[in-house]
Write a protein that holds these residues in place. Structure first.
Motif, PDB file in Angstrom:
ATOM      1  N   THR A 136       0.898  -1.265  -0.099  1.00  0.00           N
ATOM      2  CA  THR A 136      -0.095  -0.019   0.151  1.00  0.00           C
ATOM      3  C   THR A 136       0.827   1.281   0.017  1.00  0.00           C
ATOM      4  O   THR A 136       0.525   2.061  -0.623  1.00  0.00           O
ATOM      5  N   ASN A 137       2.051   1.083   0.890  1.00  0.00           N
ATOM      6  CA  ASN A 137       2.715   2.496   0.779  1.00  0.00           C
ATOM      7  C   ASN A 137       3.482   2.694  -0.305  1.00  0.00           C
ATOM      8  O   ASN A 137       3.594   3.769  -0.800  1.00  0.00           O
ATOM      9  N   ALA A 138       4.026   1.495  -1.108  1.00  0.00           N
ATOM     10  CA  ALA A 138       4.747   1.531  -2.249  1.00  0.00           C
ATOM     11  C   ALA A 138       3.659   2.150  -3.381  1.00  0.00           C
ATOM     12  O   ALA A 138       4.094   2.865  -4.221  1.00  0.00           O
ATOM     13  N   ALA A 139       2.478   1.767  -3.289  1.00  0.00           N
ATOM     14  CA  ALA A 139       1.419   2.280  -4.183  1.00  0.00           C
ATOM     15  C   ALA A 139       1.104   3.542  -4.124  1.00  0.00           C
ATOM     16  O   ALA A 139       1.291   4.548  -5.080  1.00  0.00           O
ATOM     17  N   ILE A 140       1.126   3.983  -2.819  1.00  0.00           N
ATOM     18  CA  ILE A 140       0.951   5.562  -2.654  1.00  0.00           C
ATOM     19  C   ILE A 140       2.030   6.394  -3.064  1.00  0.00           C
ATOM     20  O   ILE A 140       1.950   7.349  -3.778  1.00  0.00           O
TER      21      ILE A 140
END
Length: 391
Positions: free
Chosen positions: A212-216
């Motif tokens: 999720t953090n990578a996507a954001i």
């Protein structure tokens, strides 16, 4: 914490006026074919390209590696949307062959998703419930991707551990954190929107906040640096000196892959900010004169006599829009716009560019003899028509 963080950077972004109306200048933006006929048309289109498959390397004669990945994506999506397992074995065997042949699953040593990217991962593992294929492949693939991403710390220090040159920590007044290098070589400086593939599908599949953090981070990079004044996603920024690709390099697949990722990210984060951004970009990309005329037919990549990368870009765009539509049940205007747009392409292929069950890469016509690249470009339109029209 995600909605708060997102709201901070979106307040600094460009705002585009949403127009979700269907242009009346578009050619034939509806169709009356029933579901069974649409399934049959899509299946015939896939079966027409299948004789070109070389099972020894999982590629189709006449097109390249990543374009072949798009064919497998269309096959997997057909099974999902039609509720069949017609192509399950071929997709699984093809992916496992490709994954066994190439380091990090990429023939060319780039970080571009092979057409299907993470969408292909979820299509195969979730929709066909075949856990023996591909799911485990995606995890080391993302580790490989993360070693070539610019982290927040890298952007602050001006260095990236896998590059032998000083990187630009900021470009155009924005952080370069979240950008992914085109190739994993120590001297490659190119960072583009398609390699900055969102990790949102993996975040949704695994529930792991790492993804999720990578996507954001990647979504922020594109949102802050890679959208032009018209709302179209741009191609490339140099990670060393911030030079841009030419302003005329406007390709459907950059917007398509970003829209696909945003449609998942909005669900993973439950953020209305991502929903708004997704809708804004979809509204302008669907009507962009950069790749279509006033009749709405996509003209990008028309090449009757020879294959080129651009031939398949529009297929990725169509697939991304379908993901947006599926995940936008609360926005009927957007869903109508998307299915109308696909119907424009669908009717053009069937009426202007068809030669039996094969199709020209020039969707405005005229018809021609079969080419693998022309067929590739048409598949996602045919498959998406199963989904975007009522029975």
């Amino acid at each position: 914490m995600f909605p708060f963080a997102i709201s901070l950077f979106l307040t600094q972004s460009l705002v585009f006026a949403q127009d979700l109306g269907v242009p009346l200048t578009w050619r034939e933006f509806s169709n009356s074919r029933l579901l069974a006929e649409r399934i049959s048309i899509a299946e015939d289109a896939i079966n027409t390209i299948l004789p070109q498959l070389d099972t020894s390397n999982a590629q189709f004669n006449g097109i390249g590696y990543w374009q072949s990945g798009n064919v497998f994506s269309a096959m997997a999506n057909f099974d999902h949307l039609a509720g069949t397992t017609t192509y399950e074995t071929q997709v699984i065997n093809g992916l496992n062959t490709a994954f066994s042949l190439y380091s990090n699953f990429d023939q060319y040593g780039s970080l571009k998703p092979a057409g299907g990217g993470l969408q292909l991962h979820t299509t195969v593992t979730e929709h066909t419930e075949m856990k023996t294929c591909c799911q485990w492949q995606s995890l080391p693939g993302l580790m490989f991707r993360s070693s070539n991403v610019i982290s927040t710390a890298d952007a602050s220090s001006g260095t990236q551990p896998n590059k032998d040159f000083p990187i630009a920590g900021t470009c155009f007044g924005e952080s370069m954190a979240g950008g992914v290098f085109w190739r994993p070589t120590v001297d490659d400086t190119g960072i583009n929107s398609i390699t900055t593939g969102l990790s949102a599908f993996l975040a949704e599949t695994t529930g792991d906040t790492t993804y999720t953090n990578a996507a954001i981070l990647s979504a922020e990079w594109i949102q802050n640096l890679q959208i032009n004044a018209d709302g179209i996603v741009l191609d490339t920024v140099d990670g060393a000196d911030c030079t841009r690709s030419p302003a005329t390099w406007l390709f459907t697949y950059n917007s398509g892959k970003y829209l696909e990722g945003l449609s998942v990210l909005k669900d993973v984060t439950d953020s209305s900010a991502w929903t708004t951004l997704m809708t804004d970009i979809a509204a302008v990309a669907i009507k962009s004169s950069a790749w279509e005329g006033s009749n709405g037919i996509i003209t990008e990549g028309a090449s009757p006599t020879a294959n080129n990368d651009g031939v398949g870009f529009k297929a990725i765009f169509i697939r991304g829009l379908d993901e947006v539509s599926v995940r936008s049940s609360d926005n009927s205007a957007l869903q109508i716009l998307i299915h109308s747009y696909n119907d424009v392409q669908y009717n053009a292929l069937l009426e202007l560019a068809d030669n039996g069950t094969s199709y020209s890469s020039s969707w405005t016509g005229p018809p021609q003899e079969f080419t693998t690249w022309g067929q590739l470009a048409a598949l996602d339109v045919m498959v998406t028509a199963i989904n975007t029209n009522s029975p």
